[in-house]
Design an enzyme around this catalytic site. Sequence first.
Site, PDB file in Angstrom:
ATOM      1  N   ASN A   9       0.874  -1.168   0.000  1.00  0.00           N
ATOM      2  CA  ASN A   9       0.000   0.000   0.000  1.00  0.00           C
ATOM      3  C   ASN A   9       0.911   1.217   0.000  1.00  0.00           C
ATOM      4  O   ASN A   9       1.466   1.576   1.032  1.00  0.00           O
ATOM      5  CB  ASN A   9      -0.894  -0.027   1.252  1.00  0.00           C
ATOM      6  CG  ASN A   9      -1.715   1.240   1.394  1.00  0.00           C
ATOM      7  OD1 ASN A   9      -1.797   2.050   0.470  1.00  0.00           O
ATOM      8  ND2 ASN A   9      -2.317   1.413   2.567  1.00  0.00           N
ATOM      9  N   TRP A  10       1.060   1.796  -1.168  1.00  0.00           N
ATOM     10  CA  TRP A  10       1.998   2.921  -1.299  1.00  0.00           C
ATOM     11  C   TRP A  10       1.471   4.190  -0.645  1.00  0.00           C
ATOM     12  O   TRP A  10       2.206   5.149  -0.476  1.00  0.00           O
ATOM     13  CB  TRP A  10       2.287   3.202  -2.776  1.00  0.00           C
ATOM     14  CG  TRP A  10       3.136   2.178  -3.469  1.00  0.00           C
ATOM     15  CD1 TRP A  10       3.531   0.944  -2.996  1.00  0.00           C
ATOM     16  CD2 TRP A  10       3.712   2.290  -4.788  1.00  0.00           C
ATOM     17  NE1 TRP A  10       4.303   0.299  -3.928  1.00  0.00           N
ATOM     18  CE2 TRP A  10       4.426   1.104  -5.039  1.00  0.00           C
ATOM     19  CE3 TRP A  10       3.687   3.283  -5.784  1.00  0.00           C
ATOM     20  CZ2 TRP A  10       5.110   0.884  -6.248  1.00  0.00           C
ATOM     21  CZ3 TRP A  10       4.363   3.069  -6.971  1.00  0.00           C
ATOM     22  CH2 TRP A  10       5.074   1.883  -7.189  1.00  0.00           C
ATOM     23  N   LYS A  11       0.189   4.243  -0.341  1.00  0.00           N
ATOM     24  CA  LYS A  11      -0.440   5.451   0.213  1.00  0.00           C
ATOM     25  C   LYS A  11      -0.160   6.638  -0.718  1.00  0.00           C
ATOM     26  O   LYS A  11      -0.076   6.428  -1.928  1.00  0.00           O
ATOM     27  CB  LYS A  11       0.035   5.689   1.649  1.00  0.00           C
ATOM     28  CG  LYS A  11      -0.152   4.419   2.502  1.00  0.00           C
ATOM     29  CD  LYS A  11       0.007   4.629   3.968  1.00  0.00           C
ATOM     30  CE  LYS A  11      -0.219   3.290   4.678  1.00  0.00           C
ATOM     31  NZ  LYS A  11      -0.184   3.419   6.140  1.00  0.00           N
ATOM     32  N   HIS A  94      -9.640   1.551   4.257  1.00  0.00           N
ATOM     33  CA  HIS A  94      -8.404   1.679   5.045  1.00  0.00           C
ATOM     34  C   HIS A  94      -8.652   2.617   6.226  1.00  0.00           C
ATOM     35  O   HIS A  94      -9.418   3.577   6.112  1.00  0.00           O
ATOM     36  CB  HIS A  94      -7.282   2.217   4.155  1.00  0.00           C
ATOM     37  CG  HIS A  94      -5.948   2.147   4.820  1.00  0.00           C
ATOM     38  ND1 HIS A  94      -5.539   3.089   5.727  1.00  0.00           N
ATOM     39  CD2 HIS A  94      -4.969   1.219   4.762  1.00  0.00           C
ATOM     40  CE1 HIS A  94      -4.331   2.749   6.183  1.00  0.00           C
ATOM     41  NE2 HIS A  94      -3.971   1.615   5.615  1.00  0.00           N
ATOM     42  N   GLU A  96      -7.022   4.960   7.397  1.00  0.00           N
ATOM     43  CA  GLU A  96      -6.754   6.378   7.115  1.00  0.00           C
ATOM     44  C   GLU A  96      -7.945   7.016   6.420  1.00  0.00           C
ATOM     45  O   GLU A  96      -8.243   8.191   6.624  1.00  0.00           O
ATOM     46  CB  GLU A  96      -5.465   6.512   6.286  1.00  0.00           C
ATOM     47  CG  GLU A  96      -4.239   6.260   7.156  1.00  0.00           C
ATOM     48  CD  GLU A  96      -3.058   5.659   6.432  1.00  0.00           C
ATOM     49  OE1 GLU A  96      -3.007   5.712   5.191  1.00  0.00           O
ATOM     50  OE2 GLU A  96      -2.167   5.108   7.121  1.00  0.00           O
ATOM     51  N   GLU A 166      -6.064  -4.874  10.190  1.00  0.00           N
ATOM     52  CA  GLU A 166      -5.031  -3.889  10.491  1.00  0.00           C
ATOM     53  C   GLU A 166      -5.376  -3.166  11.789  1.00  0.00           C
ATOM     54  O   GLU A 166      -6.174  -2.216  11.778  1.00  0.00           O
ATOM     55  CB  GLU A 166      -4.931  -2.852   9.363  1.00  0.00           C
ATOM     56  CG  GLU A 166      -4.560  -3.444   8.022  1.00  0.00           C
ATOM     57  CD  GLU A 166      -3.871  -2.417   7.130  1.00  0.00           C
ATOM     58  OE1 GLU A 166      -2.752  -2.701   6.693  1.00  0.00           O
ATOM     59  OE2 GLU A 166      -4.428  -1.341   6.906  1.00  0.00           O
ATOM     60  N   GLY A 172       1.970   2.209  10.758  1.00  0.00           N
ATOM     61  CA  GLY A 172       2.955   3.280  10.643  1.00  0.00           C
ATOM     62  C   GLY A 172       3.615   3.658  11.945  1.00  0.00           C
ATOM     63  O   GLY A 172       4.295   4.678  12.030  1.00  0.00           O
ATOM     64  N   SER A 212       2.786  -2.235  10.285  1.00  0.00           N
ATOM     65  CA  SER A 212       4.240  -2.347  10.518  1.00  0.00           C
ATOM     66  C   SER A 212       4.787  -3.740  10.212  1.00  0.00           C
ATOM     67  O   SER A 212       5.704  -4.206  10.882  1.00  0.00           O
ATOM     68  CB  SER A 212       4.601  -1.918  11.942  1.00  0.00           C
ATOM     69  OG  SER A 212       4.196  -0.581  12.172  1.00  0.00           O
ATOM     70  N   GLY A 234       4.765   1.197   4.857  1.00  0.00           N
ATOM     71  CA  GLY A 234       6.129   1.736   4.802  1.00  0.00           C
ATOM     72  C   GLY A 234       7.128   0.842   4.081  1.00  0.00           C
ATOM     73  O   GLY A 234       7.896   1.305   3.228  1.00  0.00           O
TER      74      GLY A 234
HETATM   75  P1  PGA Z   1       2.432   0.204   7.658  1.00  0.00           P
HETATM   76  O1  PGA Z   1       1.027   0.454   6.911  1.00  0.00           O
HETATM   77  O2  PGA Z   1       2.974  -1.098   7.113  1.00  0.00           O
HETATM   78  O3  PGA Z   1       3.268   1.394   7.266  1.00  0.00           O
HETATM   79  O4  PGA Z   1       2.163   0.126   9.110  1.00  0.00           O
HETATM   80  C1  PGA Z   1       0.131  -0.605   6.693  1.00  0.00           C
HETATM   81  C2  PGA Z   1      -1.126  -0.055   6.079  1.00  0.00           C
HETATM   82  O5  PGA Z   1      -1.540   1.059   6.444  1.00  0.00           O
HETATM   83  O6  PGA Z   1      -1.745  -0.697   5.204  1.00  0.00           O
END
Ligand code: PGA
Length: 250
Positions: A9-11, A94, A96, A166, A172, A212, A234
Amino acid sequence: MRTPIIAGNWKMNKTPAEAKVLVNELKPLVKDANATVVICVPYVDLCTALKETEGTNIHVGAQNVHFMESGAYTGEISAAMLKEMGVEYVIIGHSERRQYFGETDATVNLRTLAAVKAGLTPIICVGERKEEREAGYTNALVEYQTLIALNGLTDEEIKNVVIAYEPVWAIGTGLTATDEQANETIGVIREAIQRKYGKEVADTVRIQYGGSMNPKNVKGLMAQPEIDGGLIGGASLKAPDFSLVVNYDK
Ligand code: PGA
């Protein structure tokens, strides 16, 4: 029996030019993966990612999709638009998006229905916040989020869906759920699916862990029987790190 699926997931990272570089770095490093490999990139990088991954084992996904077929929804992208480009996967709900953009369980369900109807594979994100875990609501919450998201799909359609567990407090932050915590909560999600849709459906649907996940902890997490893959933030932005996660079994 379930093929593991590792998705990046590049965000909101990487311009098209940067995406081209990252995809080409990644290609040789993941070509022998046993897991399904997916990269979920920003809308503007989809064209580049699709072109550069042609003929490879890397599948391309988007990070959101609107639930209406078309119309006056300025700034939005429909499932048919993604499908016609050649996009195969789409992240839905997600944390976010839930936290910053007003995503609710109801809209997660609408997006899931639209994605599946168009022939996309949704990666549906569920997970609890820190205070919800501390209050003891994790199981009830992930169960509720999952069942609402799937509402209205047929058994056959649910078999093809991917769910990403998640825990919000692990995204993150460098904090990971322990292998056992992740396995247990994913087991709760699978049981909820089994109660409503039966064992065959529950045994088929792939449930990832996300939060993470990185080259250091991937082996332990993937050794858990309920965990079928990972959604990687990340660590998906660096080709060597992402390829180590993808090749966790090597
Ligand atoms: P992260 O993100 O690996 O940076 O914790 C995971 C995600 O939000 O899908």
